[in-house]
Each structure stands twice: as C-alpha cells, then as structure tokens.
Design a protein around this motif. Structure first.
Motif, PDB file in Angstrom:
ATOM      1  N   SER A  92     -36.343  13.159 -54.325  1.00 16.52           N
ATOM      2  CA  SER A  92     -34.676  13.689 -54.662  1.00 16.52           C
ATOM      3  C   SER A  92     -34.520  15.167 -54.705  1.00 16.52           C
ATOM      4  O   SER A  92     -33.673  15.675 -54.567  1.00 16.52           O
ATOM      5  CB  SER A  92     -34.233  12.893 -55.992  1.00 16.52           C
ATOM      6  OG  SER A  92     -34.047  11.607 -55.653  1.00 16.52           O
ATOM      7  N   ALA A  93     -35.684  15.929 -55.253  1.00 13.67           N
ATOM      8  CA  ALA A  93     -35.449  17.241 -55.642  1.00 13.67           C
ATOM      9  C   ALA A  93     -35.530  17.893 -54.555  1.00 13.67           C
ATOM     10  O   ALA A  93     -35.154  19.214 -54.434  1.00 13.67           O
ATOM     11  CB  ALA A  93     -36.804  17.678 -56.682  1.00 13.67           C
ATOM     12  N   LEU A  94     -36.021  17.314 -53.284  1.00 19.99           N
ATOM     13  CA  LEU A  94     -35.959  18.003 -52.050  1.00 19.99           C
ATOM     14  C   LEU A  94     -34.718  17.929 -51.612  1.00 19.99           C
ATOM     15  O   LEU A  94     -34.271  16.784 -51.377  1.00 19.99           O
ATOM     16  CB  LEU A  94     -37.049  17.519 -51.119  1.00 19.99           C
ATOM     17  CG  LEU A  94     -38.809  17.441 -51.636  1.00 19.99           C
ATOM     18  CD1 LEU A  94     -39.399  16.749 -50.396  1.00 19.99           C
ATOM     19  CD2 LEU A  94     -38.955  19.087 -51.387  1.00 19.99           C
ATOM     20  N   GLU A  95     -34.241  19.022 -51.065  1.00 21.08           N
ATOM     21  CA  GLU A  95     -32.799  19.195 -50.444  1.00 21.08           C
ATOM     22  C   GLU A  95     -33.099  19.226 -48.833  1.00 21.08           C
ATOM     23  O   GLU A  95     -33.573  19.970 -48.567  1.00 21.08           O
ATOM     24  CB  GLU A  95     -32.290  20.422 -50.869  1.00 21.08           C
ATOM     25  CG  GLU A  95     -30.702  20.327 -50.738  1.00 21.08           C
ATOM     26  CD  GLU A  95     -29.853  21.411 -51.029  1.00 21.08           C
ATOM     27  OE1 GLU A  95     -29.011  21.670 -50.655  1.00 21.08           O
ATOM     28  OE2 GLU A  95     -30.559  22.352 -51.975  1.00 21.08           O
TER      29      GLU A  95
END
Lengths: 216, 165
Positions: free
Chosen positions: A26-29
């Motif tokens: 989820s930290a990856l955008e």
C-alpha cells in the motif's frame, strides 16, 4: 466478520506477516494518470451531437428516398407509354404481304388473317371440293319425314315411292336432284313418277329374287 | 447531458485514476486509454450507476481488454506503446527497492489473483465489490487474497534475502 474469522484461523503471526506485506504494498503509489477532463466531457457529449447531426441529415435522406421513388414511378410511366405505342401501331398496321405476316407472327391472330391475301396455291384439291359440295347438298336435302309430311298422308309412310328399275334406272346424279319448290320454301324432288305401289311381298321378291313365303 | 461536472470528474480521477490505471495495466500497454474510455462510458451511462467506483473497475477491465486486442492487431502501435510504457509505481526514496520487486512479483501472479490484489490494495474496494467485479464469491475472493499475499511475501522475502547477499 468473515475476515476476522479467517484471520483467527490463519493465526496471529501469519496475519501479522500478511498485514506487513499489505502495508508495504500500500505504501507504493501507482503512477498517476494525466487525463484531460475537458476532452473526456467533450467525448461524452459527442453522441448527443451525433444524434442531432443525424436528425439534421434525416430530411436529406427523406428527400433522397422521395426522389428515388419519383424516379421509379416516372420510369414505369415512360415504359408503359413506350410499350403501348409500340403495340398500338402493330395492331392497326395492315400487313404488306402474307409472307411478311407469317414470318413475323408465327401464331397468326384472327384479325391479321383477315388481311392476309389469298394464297396462290389452292388449299383444297378438286376431289376435296367435289366431296364438300356433295356433302353440302346432302345437308340441304329435306329429311324423309319432312317429305312425307309435305305429301300429306301418313298412310303413305308404310310404303315408299318405288322407282321401277327397268322404267327409270338411276344411273347418274342428275336423275335424283333436289330443287327448290315453286314457293321457294321447300324443295321438291325431281324424280320419275312411281309406276305403281308395291307391297312388302313384292318388294322382297324383287330384292331377293325369292318367294317371300320361303324367306318368312 | 452528463451526470458529472468537470470538478467532480477531476476528483474522481484524482482519487481512483492511478489505481484504475494500474488495474488496466494488467491487460494492455496503454492503460490511460482504457481508463479514459471507461470515464467516458461512465459519463454516458444512463442511469448513473449506484457504485461508480466498482462500475469503473468493471468498465476499465473491459476497455483494457479491447485496447489489448487493438494493440495485438496493430503491431506497430504495440511496439510504440511498449517503448512508452512507464513504471507501475511512482518512484519513492523509501521504497525504491520495492518498485521493481513488486512489479515483477505482480507480473508473475495469475490474472485473477493479480486483479484481486490490485483492486483491494490500491483500488481500496471491499471484498464484496471485488467479488462482483471478478464474478466470484466473497469468501473465495478473500481466500485468494490471503493466499496471494502470502505468495507475494515469500517472493519479496526471497528477493530481499538475495539482495542482502
């Protein structure tokens, strides 16, 4: 609720690891997208414009269909007129010769036949003409009953006029000729006068040459 | 007449455009086209869908498959699109190492599992919405999601251990 139950089944440690992975992911955008909202809105409203354009062009389709229909009707009318003119003179025009008519129309119409000249070759031979003449004369001859009625007695029906063979032999057609009567209505027979009346016995005797008693 | 004005449309793009693009990237090399076509379809749809986000994912998938079909027909466009392909995720200094790993790990996943993970993590759809999207039951979707996360964890851990060596 289902997720909680599933987490319980999987175990706390395992759930922790999955939650950690989920956080890392989820930290990856995701890469942002550059979309032109004006272009999207314009493209979304395009079908309405297209329908309006279709409505605007609908009269042209109507006129095209109407013109096509009128053209078809005019063509049919012209064809009808031309055909009627080509058939009319053919019926009124007299044939120049019989051979021409025969060559052009194998099935000759009755009207056309009246205009055909007489053929040079006779249709009937002399013998056929003679036979037809005789048949016509036979048809004009009155019947036997009419003759007897004109004679005036029913009693004479039992005996016929007998022509005596030696006195008046009929050896030619001229001896038995039917001619119209004086009043012009009924024909009369031009034949020799019977010499005497014959009874049945004598007639049979003369015809057979035998005595009637032997026959009967 | 559209259901959304330009401001609302821009908000929708800002909130879900990136995730939708990532979702469409699974099928085609020009995911922006698929997302744009899906947004156009959303504006044209009458009546307006009750759940526009879930509807957008479904339509984006359909549009992405259409784009992929068109790309396969046009080899030239296909080559050009492959050259212009950008990264799946925005480069970040904190997670710079994870970018390539996650991309490769996602690329190796089966299509159904990849759809579920992308829709859940980056699309933030509920399991019921994902179940409707992939035409599976919610329990099946949840099971697949947990299993796929476990696979991703093992892959990422293996790659991390290889990098540490």
């Amino acid at each position: 609720m289902k997720e909680d139950r599933l987490d319980d089944v999987l175990g706390d440690s395992h759930a922790q690891e999955l939650a950690d992975v989920e956080r890392r992911l989820s930290a990856l955008e995701p890469t942002a997208v550059n979309l032109d909202t004006t272009a999207i809105l314009r493209k979304a409203t395009l079908p309405a414009e297209r329908s309006a354009a279709t409505q605007a062009t609908s009269p042209s389709w109507l006129s095209l269909g109407a013109s096509w229909t009128c053209g078809a009707l005019a063509g049919a009318l012209v064809t009808f007129v031309v055909l009627s003119r080509s058939i009319g003179p053919a019926e009124q025009q007299s044939a120049p010769s019989a051979s021409t008519v025969r060559n052009e129309t194998p099935a000759v119409d009755a009207v056309v036949v009246d205009h055909v000249a007489e053929p040079t070759q006779p249709l009937w031979s002399r013998s056929e003409l003679l036979v037809s003449t005789q048949l016509r004369q036979l048809n004009d001859r009155p019947s036997f009953e009419q003759t007897q009625l004109r004679a005036g007695s029913y009693a004479n029906l039992t005996t016929r006029p007998y022509f005596d063979p030696p006195a008046a032999p009929v050896d030619s057609a001229d001896g038995l000729r039917w001619e119209p009567a004086a009043d012009g209505r009924s024909p009369s027979i031009n034949a020799p006068t019977p010499s005497s009346r014959l009874d049945c016995d004598r007639l049979l005797q003369e015809l057979l040459g035998d005595v009637p008693n032997t026959v009967l | 007449m559209t259901h959304l004005d330009e401001r609302r449309l821009q908000e929708l793009i800002d909130a879900h455009g990136a995730a939708l693009t990532l979702y469409a990237r699974q099928w085609c090399r020009a995911p922006e086209d698929a997302v744009q076509e899906a947004l156009v379809d959303l504006l044209r749809t009458d009546p307006h869908p009750n759940d526009p986000v879930a509807w957008l994912y479904t339509t984006t998938r359909r549009r992405a498959t259409n784009v992929a079909r068109a790309e396969s027909r046009r080899a030239k466009h296909h080559r050009q699109a492959s050259q212009e392909t950008r990264g799946w995720f925005v480069p970040n200094d904190d997670h710079l190492d994870d970018l390539v790993d996650v991309e490769s790990a996602l690329a190796e996943l089966p299509p159904l599992e990849r759809q579920i993970v992308v829709a859940r993590i980056w699309g933030r759809l509920s399991f019921s919405q994902i179940a409707e999207l992939v035409e599976q039951s919610s329990s099946s979707v949840h099971r697949r999601y947990k299993r796929t996360l476990a696979e991703l964890r093992s892959v990422l851990n293996r790659q991390l251990s290889e990098a540490e060596r």
